[in-house]
Design an enzyme around this catalytic site. Structure first.
Site, mmCIF file in Angstrom:
data_model
loop_
_atom_site.group_PDB
_atom_site.id
_atom_site.type_symbol
_atom_site.label_atom_id
_atom_site.label_comp_id
_atom_site.label_asym_id
_atom_site.label_seq_id
_atom_site.Cartn_x
_atom_site.Cartn_y
_atom_site.Cartn_z
ATOM 1 N NE ARG A 35 16.476 -78.865 111.684
ATOM 2 C CZ ARG A 35 15.284 -78.315 111.920
ATOM 3 N NH1 ARG A 35 15.080 -77.032 111.637
ATOM 4 N NH2 ARG A 35 14.307 -79.021 112.438
ATOM 5 C CB ILE A 61 13.024 -82.393 109.976
ATOM 6 C CG1 ILE A 61 14.519 -82.272 110.293
ATOM 7 C CG2 ILE A 61 12.376 -81.033 109.896
ATOM 8 C CD1 ILE A 61 15.307 -81.494 109.230
ATOM 9 C CB SER A 62 14.051 -84.119 115.442
ATOM 10 O OG SER A 62 13.438 -85.381 115.423
ATOM 11 C CD GLN A 63 13.286 -78.481 120.149
ATOM 12 O OE1 GLN A 63 12.662 -79.457 120.574
ATOM 13 N NE2 GLN A 63 13.542 -77.417 120.884
ATOM 14 N N PRO A 64 16.213 -79.035 116.277
ATOM 15 C CG PRO A 64 17.048 -77.256 115.001
ATOM 16 C CD PRO A 64 15.786 -77.780 115.608
#
Length: 212
Positions: A35, A61-64
């Site tokens: 990431r 970028i989205s939260q994992p």
């Protein structure tokens, strides 16, 4: 590199597996995809924290954990062909590419797409295909898709994406207003559309003819 590897393992254990994501293929994919390569250089030290991060052009970028939730809900098989709407950083496409045979991803912001494509190519994801396009129209040339993943909030489910979903296909899309959405799973079953609510979320708005 060792620090990143350890941080990525902790991310999967503490943020994802500990919160109920159990599919071993998804856990392995998220242990594999680096990431930190998909975030802004100034944010590299935050790459494995439990939060979305800005990537420029009013996108994130989205939260994992959300990446894992959406990916698990797609129920991907090895031979599936996936359409992603909203390439963004390219991270979600890389996770999908670990799980499916082909990933077609569409982005409307040219600099984001160029950067994502470059990183994906550097990492060897030759099963990801990118297009600069209005995401609400999908990518009809390669339809139908076994799965469709939309990474921006929409006022409703765009009809072109329903049309491009294969029989038995699954779509995950945030639907609501621009401040808050519900994550919706859409399944095409004998031509009928079935909807399932998966919980609240918040994404950047899906812009285009069938979005905002």
């Amino acid at each position: 590199m060792q620090d990143h590897d350890q941080a990525r393992k902790r991310m999967v254990e503490e943020q994802i597996a500990a919160r109920g994501i159990s599919d071993p293929r998804i856990l392995q994919a998220m242990r594999t995809v680096p990431r930190h390569r998909f975030v802004e250089p100034r944010d590299e030290h935050l790459a494995y924290t439990d939060q979305p991060l800005p990537i420029g052009h009013h996108q994130t970028i989205s939260q994992p954990y959300i990446v894992a939730v959406m990916t698990e809900a797609l129920e991907l098989e090895d031979e599936d062909k996936v359409l992603e709407i909203g390439t963004g950083s390219g991270y979600q496409a890389a996770v999908l590419a670990e799980l499916a045979t082909q990933v077609y991803t569409v982005e409307k912001v040219e600099p984001l797409l160029a950067r994502a494509k470059s990183v994906l190519e550097e990492l060897g994801y030759d099963n990801v295909f990118c297009k600069l396009h209005n995401g609400t129209l999908g990518w009809p040339e390669y339809a139908p898709y076994d799965a469709v993943l939309v990474t921006a909030g929409a006022p409703g489910v765009p009809q072109p994406l329903i049309d491009q979903l294969a029989e038995g296909g699954r779509m995950i899309i945030p639907v609501g207003d621009q401040a808050h959405q519900e994550l919706i799973k859409v399944t095409k079953n004998q031509g009928r559309i079935e909807r399932q609510e998966l919980g609240g979320c918040r994404f950047v708005p899906l812009l285009g003819e069938h979005g905002w």
